[in-house]
Structures are given as structure tokens and as C-alpha cells.
Design an enzyme around this catalytic site. Structure first.
Site, PDB file in Angstrom:
ATOM      1  CD  GLU A 247     -27.320  31.883   6.642  1.00  0.00           C
ATOM      2  OE1 GLU A 247     -26.364  31.131   6.360  1.00  0.00           O
ATOM      3  OE2 GLU A 247     -27.767  31.986   7.787  1.00  0.00           O
ATOM      4  CB  CYS A 281     -23.036  28.480  -0.223  1.00  0.00           C
ATOM      5  SG  CYS A 281     -24.673  28.458   0.459  1.00  0.00           S
TER       6      CYS A 281
END
Length: 475
Positions: A247, A281
Site C-alpha cells: 500500500e 496517501c
């Protein structure tokens, strides 16, 4: 100050060294964590390997009750845990409390999914040669998990490593970020209150430079990493025969079309470009606005950004606090200065004060500037007018990253087109790309990583199918 123990095969332990954790805004000491020695790391990995068969055989109710216990205890200690997160990470209490609430849900979802974790059957007599045969199909753990969690969500992203591992019966060794180990160590404390077998979990705040030995250890066949792209892809390259879930970063885009509620879009984009000081993010970084409404939207966006409450993260009203370190804020400033030197305009913000950086809007940003094509990971967004849906979607896709995108529209056809055409792991219609439900599949395309989190998705990722064929049955 009391030294917080790390967790070695389910028990508290002290090492030969200590790690001092400081508050990003003022540098005061928040806590001290014990650091395991190489011999203790070896002991933790050996324990995870030794307990793998017992862990895989744990009854579902034992796993589910352990996960439910952690959820319950986090809820009971919510304010304490939130203040710990604010202390080590610097995020305002507003967001720290939200993170604790999400972690409570993450463990609850995991407990619920565990109770639903079951095999399936498939009749094989669709072919004459398989008359009387049936297949029983289950998913079994691939082995112990190495979870590497980042600083920006020190509790909930650790939970997304730990909870699915326990749910499927896989031991886990968790390595939290050195800047924010205390939340993960508290999570270890709650896990130690359960009936999980010794060796089922370890929480090891080892320095990053020592993480390579864990990554390469063959007894940890699964690596689940959340963090920067260069580190993540290096991990995958180093262990090509392991199952690696990444991720990684993003430069999330929001599209504002003429039929959008401009006030709503401006408020949401302003807040979620700057929440967590932009250290997410899926924080909004790129905003593409249809030219027909660009000027009207920009005025609303500037007002919304300038109306955000910035400052002391301990203040109940604060929406935007400091970055994780002064060095992080200095990097953001350097990227903004570089963009301005190349022709960008600072619409608002653009100021640094120690580890804090003012919420910033940039216009006229060159396409090759870092703030346009890399992940800022700070409270900065760029805005650009576009001519229609085709141009907007092409701009979103003109990126090495593909985590999530948001599209502000009321048009259902455009919504489904966005889902089909945008090269991202998730499309949010009518809201910012920063929305994430912890039970949904979550992950990216391109440089944003491989694999999916979200409890059911991660449980599938940590396991593989195994088949038993029963023969001679009177079907």
C-alpha cells in the site's frame, strides 16, 4: 520516564537500547520504547514459525473473541489512545479520535468476518468421470505475516495488518514506524489480554535499517507493507518468491464538474487536502475543475482553505496541525519553492513555521513539478481548469499513481464512466478521494501498489485455497 516494553511472542520485554519519541510541534518527549536486540528479533520470528500450525487450527470463536476484545478495550480507552496518537504523531485530537474510532471498527469488522470465515462445497459430477465426487474448499494461511506499518496512522494501519492475520489464524510480527511506535505497543498490550497462544504476535520497534533481515527471513512468507513507494518496491524486488502486499503512495485527484454543488465540493476538498497535515496517501493533491465553473469554485476553495483552524494539535478546535517532523515540512517547502520558480502561483499559504506548513493552494503548476507528479504528503494542493469530462479524466490518469480519485457530479452516467475509465483502485462519487471505509477493498494500481486491504480482502490475501475431494458419495 517509564520505558514502554515491546512485545516478544506475546509477552513484554526490554532490550539493550531505547527509542525516544518526541512531539513533532515542540520536540518534548512523549515516551520511550524499548528496542529489541537481534537475538530477540530472532526469538520472535522463531516463535511465530513454531506456532503456525497451532494458530491455523485455532477455533474461529477463539480468534473472533480475541479481536472483539481488542475492539472493546480500544473503545474503553479511546481518549487515552487518541492523546497518545496526538503526542507521537502530531495530528490534531479531532483526527486522532477519529483514528481510534476507526480502529475500534477495524477489529470489530475482523471479528465479524472471522465468524463468517467458512469453506464452500462444489459438486464435481457435472462431468461423468466425477460421479459421486464433491469438493470441499477452504482457505488456509500462507504462513506467518510480517506487517510493516507507517507513521501517519500509527494505530489503524497497524490494525489493518494485525486484525486480518489473527482472523485467518496466521501469526504476525509487526514492525511499526520508528517515529510512532507507542500506539502499536499499546495494541500489543491489548492483544496480550486475550487467549491467543504465545508466539501469535510480536510488536518489534526495530530501526528501519534492521528491517531487511525481517523482510528476507523465509519463515515470514507474507510481507504486508504500507509506506513509501521506493521502499515498497525494493522489498518486492528483494523477495520475489514471497507474497508481498504494498500500500504505497498516491497524488489523489478530485474532479469538479459543472453540475456539482460547488460549496460542498470546496469545503470537502479544503478539509481533506489538509487533514492529517496532508500526510495521507489519499489526501487531495490535484484538483481539476471544469473551466465553466473554475473561477466560481476557486473563490469558494480559497475561502474554505483560509477558514481552516490551524495550530496546536492539542486544541479541540484545530483541524490542521504540524507535519511529523521539521524535516518533512522543509521538504514540502522546497517542493513548493521549486514549483514557484518554474512558474506556479501561490494562491494562498506557502509558509512554514517549524514543523508546521500553512494550508496551500497552487495554480499554474507545470506538469513536471514534483507537487504535480509526485506525492507531496503535506498540506498542498494544485488546481487546474479543464475543458470537459474527457480532459478531466485524462488529467487524472496522467499520473504514475492510481490509488483513489473523487468526482463531484450528480450525473449517474458520468459516475459509471469514471468507474470504468479512471486508472485507480477506488472512485468516490460526490466526495473527495480521501474517503475510506475500513471494511471495503482498499488499494491501488500502477505505482500505488499491489494487493488490497479491508478485512475480507486482506484475509483472502493472507491465505490460499485448499481442496479436499470426497469420493463415492450418493449425490
Amino acid at each position: 520516564m517509564t520505558v514502554t516494553s515491546f512485545w516478544l511472542a506475546g509477552r513484554p520485554a526490554a532490550g539493550d537500547e531505547e527509542l525516544t519519541v518526541t512531539h513533532p510541534l515542540d520536540g518534548r518527549v512523549i515516551g520511550t520504547a524499548a528496542v529489541p536486540t537481534p537475538a530477540q528479533v530472532e526469538e520472535a520470528v522463531a516463535a511465530a514459525d513454531a506456532v503456525r500450525a497451532e494458530a491455523a487450527a485455532l477455533p474461529l470463536h477463539v480468534r473472533a473473541e480475541a479481536l472483539a476484545h481488542v475492539s472493546k478495550r480500544l473503545a474503553e480507552r479511546a481518549e487515552e489512545v487518541a492523546r497518545l496518537i496526538t503526542g507521537e504523531n502530531g495530528k490534531p485530537l479531532l483526527w486522532a479520535r477519529g483514528e481510534v474510532a476507526r480502529a475500534v471498527s477495524t477489529f470489530r469488522f475482523a471479528a465479524e468476518e472471522t465468524r463468517r470465515w467458512s469453506g464452500s462445497t462444489q459438486r464435481l459430477d457435472t462431468d461423468p468421470a466425477a460421479t459421486g465426487r464433491i469438493a470441499y474448499i477452504t482457505r488456509v494461511p500462507k504462513g506467518p505475516v510480517l506487517g510493516i506499518s507507517p507513521f501517519n496512522f500509527p494505530l489503524n494501519l497497524a490494525a489493518h495488518k494485525v486484525a486480518p492475520a489473527i482472523a485467518v489464524g496466521a501469526p504476525i510480527v509487526l514492525k511499526p514506524a520508528p517515529a510512532t511506535p507507542l500506539s502499536a505497543l499499546l495494541l500489543g498490550e491489548l492483544l496480550a489480554e486475550t487467549d491467543l497462544p504465545a508466539g501469535m504476535f510480536s510488536v518489534l520497534p526495530v530501526p528501519n535499517e534492521r528491517a531487511g533481515d525481517l523482510v528476507e527471513d523465509p519463515r515470514l512468507p507474507i510481507v504486508s507493507f504500507t509506506g513509501s513507494g521506493p521502499v515498497g518496491w525494493t522489498i518486492r524486488d528483494r523477495v520475489p518468491r514471497k507474497h508481498v502486499t504494498l500500500e504505497l503512495g498516491g497524488n489523489a485527484a478530485a474532479v469538479v464538474l459543472p453540475d456539482a454543488d460547488l460549496d460542498h465540493a470546496a469545503q470537502r476538498i479544503a478539509l481533506f487536502s489538509n487533514y492529517q497535515a496532508g500526510q495521507s496517501c489519499i489526501a487531495v493533491q490535484r484538483v481539476f475543475v471544469d473551466r465553466a465553473v473554475h473561477d466560481a469554485f476557486l473563490s469558494r476553495l480559497v475561502a474554505a482553505v483560509e477558514g481552516l483552524v490551524t495550530g496546536d494539535p492539542w486544541d479541540e478546535r484545530t483541524q490542521v496541525g504540524p507535519l511529523v517532523s521539521e524535516a518533512a515540512a522543509e521538504r514540502v517547502q522546497a517542493w513548493v519553492d521549486e514549483a514557484v520558480a518554474a512558474g506556479a502561483t501561490v494562491v494562498t499559504g506557502g509558509r512554514r513555521d517549524g514543523a508546521a506548513y500553512a494550508p496551500t493552494i497552487l495554480a499554474d503548476v507545470p506538469a513536471d513539478a514534483k507537487v504535480a507528479c509526485e506525492e507531496v504528503f503535506g498540506p498542498v494542493l494544485m488546481i487546474r481548469p479543464v475543458d470537459g469530462v474527457d480532459a478531466a479524466f485524462a488529467a487524472v490518469n496522467d499520473s504514475a499513481y492510481g490509488l483513489q480519485a473523487g468526482v463531484f457530479t450528480r450525473n449517474l452516467d458520468i459516475a459509471f464512466r469514471a468507474h470504468r475509465e479512471l486508472q485507480v483502485g477506488g472512485v468516490v462519487i460526490g466526495d473527495v478521494p480521501s474517503y475510506r471505509a475500513d471494511q471495503m477493498p482498499y488499494g491501488g494500481m500502477k505505482e500505488s501498489g499491489v494487493g488490497r486491504e479491508g478485512l475480507r480482502s486482506a484475509m483472502a490475501d493472507y491465505t490460499e485455497e485448499k481442496v479436499m475431494i470426497l469420493t463415492g458419495l450418493p449425490l
